[in-house]
Design an enzyme around this catalytic site. Structure first.
Site, PDB file in Angstrom:
ATOM      1  N   THR A   1      -4.694  13.159   5.694  1.00  0.00           N
ATOM      2  CA  THR A   1      -3.405  13.296   6.079  1.00  0.00           C
ATOM      3  C   THR A   1      -3.138  14.510   7.097  1.00  0.00           C
ATOM      4  O   THR A   1      -2.582  14.174   8.138  1.00  0.00           O
ATOM      5  CB  THR A   1      -2.384  13.235   4.808  1.00  0.00           C
ATOM      6  OG1 THR A   1      -2.767  12.261   4.038  1.00  0.00           O
ATOM      7  CG2 THR A   1      -1.124  13.200   5.438  1.00  0.00           C
TER       8      THR A   1
ATOM      9  N   SER B   1      -7.408   5.727   3.804  1.00  0.00           N
ATOM     10  CA  SER B   1      -7.334   4.913   2.756  1.00  0.00           C
ATOM     11  C   SER B   1      -7.634   3.392   3.154  1.00  0.00           C
ATOM     12  O   SER B   1      -8.619   2.740   2.296  1.00  0.00           O
ATOM     13  CB  SER B   1      -6.054   4.755   2.109  1.00  0.00           C
ATOM     14  OG  SER B   1      -5.547   5.881   1.265  1.00  0.00           O
TER      15      SER B   1
ATOM     16  N   LYS C   1       0.668  -1.220  -0.075  1.00  0.00           N
ATOM     17  CA  LYS C   1      -0.169   0.085  -0.028  1.00  0.00           C
ATOM     18  C   LYS C   1       0.903   1.237   0.194  1.00  0.00           C
ATOM     19  O   LYS C   1       1.820   1.353   0.728  1.00  0.00           O
ATOM     20  CB  LYS C   1      -0.779   0.086   1.479  1.00  0.00           C
ATOM     21  CG  LYS C   1      -1.863   1.165   1.367  1.00  0.00           C
ATOM     22  CD  LYS C   1      -2.979   0.975   0.829  1.00  0.00           C
ATOM     23  CE  LYS C   1      -3.996   2.046   0.583  1.00  0.00           C
ATOM     24  NZ  LYS C   1      -3.725   2.914  -0.737  1.00  0.00           N
TER      25      LYS C   1
ATOM     26  N   LYS D   1       5.309   2.017  -2.955  1.00  0.00           N
ATOM     27  CA  LYS D   1       5.352   3.222  -3.400  1.00  0.00           C
ATOM     28  C   LYS D   1       5.463   3.245  -4.882  1.00  0.00           C
ATOM     29  O   LYS D   1       6.158   2.664  -5.484  1.00  0.00           O
ATOM     30  CB  LYS D   1       6.611   4.121  -2.701  1.00  0.00           C
ATOM     31  CG  LYS D   1       6.271   5.489  -2.796  1.00  0.00           C
ATOM     32  CD  LYS D   1       5.169   6.086  -1.827  1.00  0.00           C
ATOM     33  CE  LYS D   1       4.948   7.440  -1.621  1.00  0.00           C
ATOM     34  NZ  LYS D   1       4.375   7.840  -0.223  1.00  0.00           N
TER      35      LYS D   1
ATOM     36  N   ASN E   1      -1.721  19.921  -0.414  1.00  0.00           N
ATOM     37  CA  ASN E   1      -2.889  19.212  -0.018  1.00  0.00           C
ATOM     38  C   ASN E   1      -2.445  19.331   1.465  1.00  0.00           C
ATOM     39  O   ASN E   1      -3.476  19.745   2.553  1.00  0.00           O
ATOM     40  CB  ASN E   1      -3.219  17.732  -0.286  1.00  0.00           C
ATOM     41  CG  ASN E   1      -4.147  17.262   0.248  1.00  0.00           C
ATOM     42  OD1 ASN E   1      -4.032  16.621   1.151  1.00  0.00           O
ATOM     43  ND2 ASN E   1      -5.484  17.232  -0.250  1.00  0.00           N
TER      44      ASN E   1
ATOM     45  N   LYS F   1       4.867   2.528   8.322  1.00  0.00           N
ATOM     46  CA  LYS F   1       3.542   3.554   8.713  1.00  0.00           C
ATOM     47  C   LYS F   1       2.500   2.692   8.984  1.00  0.00           C
ATOM     48  O   LYS F   1       1.743   2.924  10.057  1.00  0.00           O
ATOM     49  CB  LYS F   1       3.622   4.537   7.568  1.00  0.00           C
ATOM     50  CG  LYS F   1       2.730   5.684   7.795  1.00  0.00           C
ATOM     51  CD  LYS F   1       2.327   6.361   6.572  1.00  0.00           C
ATOM     52  CE  LYS F   1       3.351   7.102   6.092  1.00  0.00           C
ATOM     53  NZ  LYS F   1       3.359   7.860   4.929  1.00  0.00           N
TER      54      LYS F   1
HETATM   55  N1  GLU Z   1       0.752   9.098   0.132  1.00  0.00           N
HETATM   56  C1  GLU Z   1       0.245   8.940   1.217  1.00  0.00           C
HETATM   57  C2  GLU Z   1       1.642   8.482   2.444  1.00  0.00           C
HETATM   58  O1  GLU Z   1       2.453   8.499   1.930  1.00  0.00           O
HETATM   59  C3  GLU Z   1      -0.974   7.993   1.597  1.00  0.00           C
HETATM   60  C4  GLU Z   1      -0.705   6.417   1.118  1.00  0.00           C
HETATM   61  C5  GLU Z   1      -1.988   5.760   1.048  1.00  0.00           C
HETATM   62  O2  GLU Z   1      -3.135   5.921   1.367  1.00  0.00           O
HETATM   63  O3  GLU Z   1      -1.991   4.363   0.476  1.00  0.00           O
HETATM   64  O4  GLU Z   1       1.086   8.305   3.500  1.00  0.00           O
END
Ligand code: GLU
Length: 422
Positions: A194, A353, A74, A110, A225, A98
């Site tokens: 976020t 998410s 994810k 990623k 954002n 995370k």
């Molecule tokens: N891009 C965001 C992060 O770095 C969200 C990632 C997601 O929701 O999968 O945490």
């Protein structure tokens, strides 16, 4: 003073160093580090796009799938001219940790495309997004790897990508991407999630530091954002936003900036600079600001030791991924600055998410109040787990080290029980 150039620090080595340190601190065997030091898989692909002038341009795209012991890979997809394989791999490592900190059942991944999206027309951007999915569809899926927005990507881009994936699969499968528009299985509150999470993390940090948010001042680096909504939520909680900057400049007003008016100014002019009543300021000046809270909400490697030495704030809430270098961290810790690390402070995005993915899987959608309440509870839980763990660690352990150790414990135990080591 100039901020150290990003190229001088290899973000992948930084991420690996953090994993190595956590393995050593927990006295886990090398096997655990072997599993986690690099992604399970890295796809690098050429993405051919027909430009509006009829010519073909091939962009470079990446998807790093780091680890899936806790669930499907994810993590977001970023569009930026400076991305490369190493940065993508580093960011995928951070996602694994995370998700483990936030206790959502995902692994880490990623994606990235080397592009400056501002140079593309909307149609070119759409073709690029769809072609990326054409290249990556075999490795994606709601049970395999679920991308989301990141730097310079948004709900519209997720909509194009999801649509392309559904066409390839020949049925609707909305759980493959998160951060989608509401009309195609998106989740209310995902766009602000976020920043809302960062706000809760900062609020909890202020509480343990005995600071009253209503009497605090804050500076925010980055006004995309995350930066915008973090400034807005802090402002709504009574905190005075004294400084904000973005790639083309900054705005400083000791009497306080109105985040909404500032956003309108940015939308009209392209920058926060020149906002009525404000003075210009550089990134270095922002970090040296006499204020209580700083929210880095831009890119990696901003808080080097030189920058850290100038910090006067008492709390740093990392809205961005990887804004502080390891040496910068040490300096902040020695100065008694409470740094709420990225893998905790910006986990609100992936938490919502997760809610979106659950709703897609069940085809049953929750009301906004429920999302906000569940996000708040998850963030507060994560903060207290990490903060308490940090307090139990030996002196000198940073919140970041505590967060990595806490996550690593979960990852190592899950890998062990599955027979991956030991
Ligand atoms: N891009 C965001 C992060 O770095 C969200 C990632 C997601 O929701 O999968 O945490």
């Amino acid at each position: 003073m100039e901020i150290q150039a990003k190229e001088k620090i290899n973000t992948y080595q930084v991420a690996q160093g953090r994993v190595r340190r956590a393995v050593e601190q927990l006295e886990l065997p090398d096997d655990v580090y072997e599993w986690l030091k690099s992604p399970d898989c890295l796809v690098e692909c050429g993405i051919p796009v027909e430009m509006d002038n009829g010519k073909i341009r091939v962009f470079t795209g990446y998807r790093a799938q780091h680890n899936n012991v806790l669930g499907p890979y994810k993590g977001g997809i970023r569009f930026h001219p400076d991305v490369d394989a190493d940065e993508t791999k580093a960011l995928s490592i951070w996602m694994t940790f995370k998700c483990a900190v936030a206790r959502v059942p995902f692994g880490g991944g990623k994606g990235a495309i080397q592009v400056n999206p501002r140079e593309l027309s909307l149609k070119e951007l759409e073709r690029l997004s769809r072609q990326y999915v054409q290249a990556l569809a075999p490795v994606l899926g709601p049970e395999k790897d679920i991308p989301a927005p990141d730097v310079n990507t948004n709900a519209q881009i997720m909509a194009w990508m999801t649509d392309e994936y559904c066409k390839i699969r020949q049925h609707n499968d909305f759980g493959v991407f998160t951060g989608k528009p509401l009309d195609m299985g998106g989740c209310v509150g995902r766009e602000t999630a976020t920043a809302r999470g960062t706000f809760y993390a900062v609020r909890e940090a202020a509480r343990v530091k005995n600071l009253d948010l209503e009497k605090c001042t804050a500076a925010v680096q980055g006004y995309g954002n995350v930066g915008y909504y973090a400034a807005l939520f802090l402002h709504q909680a009574g905190c005075r936003i004294v400084a904000v900057n973005d790639t083309s400049g900054g705005a400083y007003n000791p009497a306080g900036l109105d985040p909404v008016a500032l956003k309108e100014h940015k939308n009209e002019t392209g920058s926060v600079t020149g906002f009525p009543g404000s003075e210009k300021l550089t990134t270095a000046e922002l970090y040296a600001m006499d204020c209580d809270i700083i929210v880095p909400a831009a890119l990696e490697n901003q808080i080097t030791p030189e920058v850290a030495r100038t910090v006067q704030a008492r709390i740093i809430g990392e809205g961005a991924n990887g804004p502080t270098t390891p040496e910068g961290d040490k300096v902040l810790n020695e100065k008694g600055v409470l740094t709420v690390p990225d893998i905790l402070a910006n986990s609100g995005g992936v938490i919502v998410s997760y809610f979106e993915w659950v709703q897609n899987n069940y085809n049953y959608y929750w009301p906004e109040a429920q999302i906000e309440d569940r996000l708040q509870r998850k963030m507060m839980e994560a903060f207290s787990h990490i903060y308490n763990y940090h307090c139990d660690c030996s002196e000198g352990t940073t919140m970041r080290e505590a967060a990595f150790m806490y996550a690593l414990k979960r990852l190592a135990e899950a890998m062990k029980v599955r027979g991956w080591w030991g």
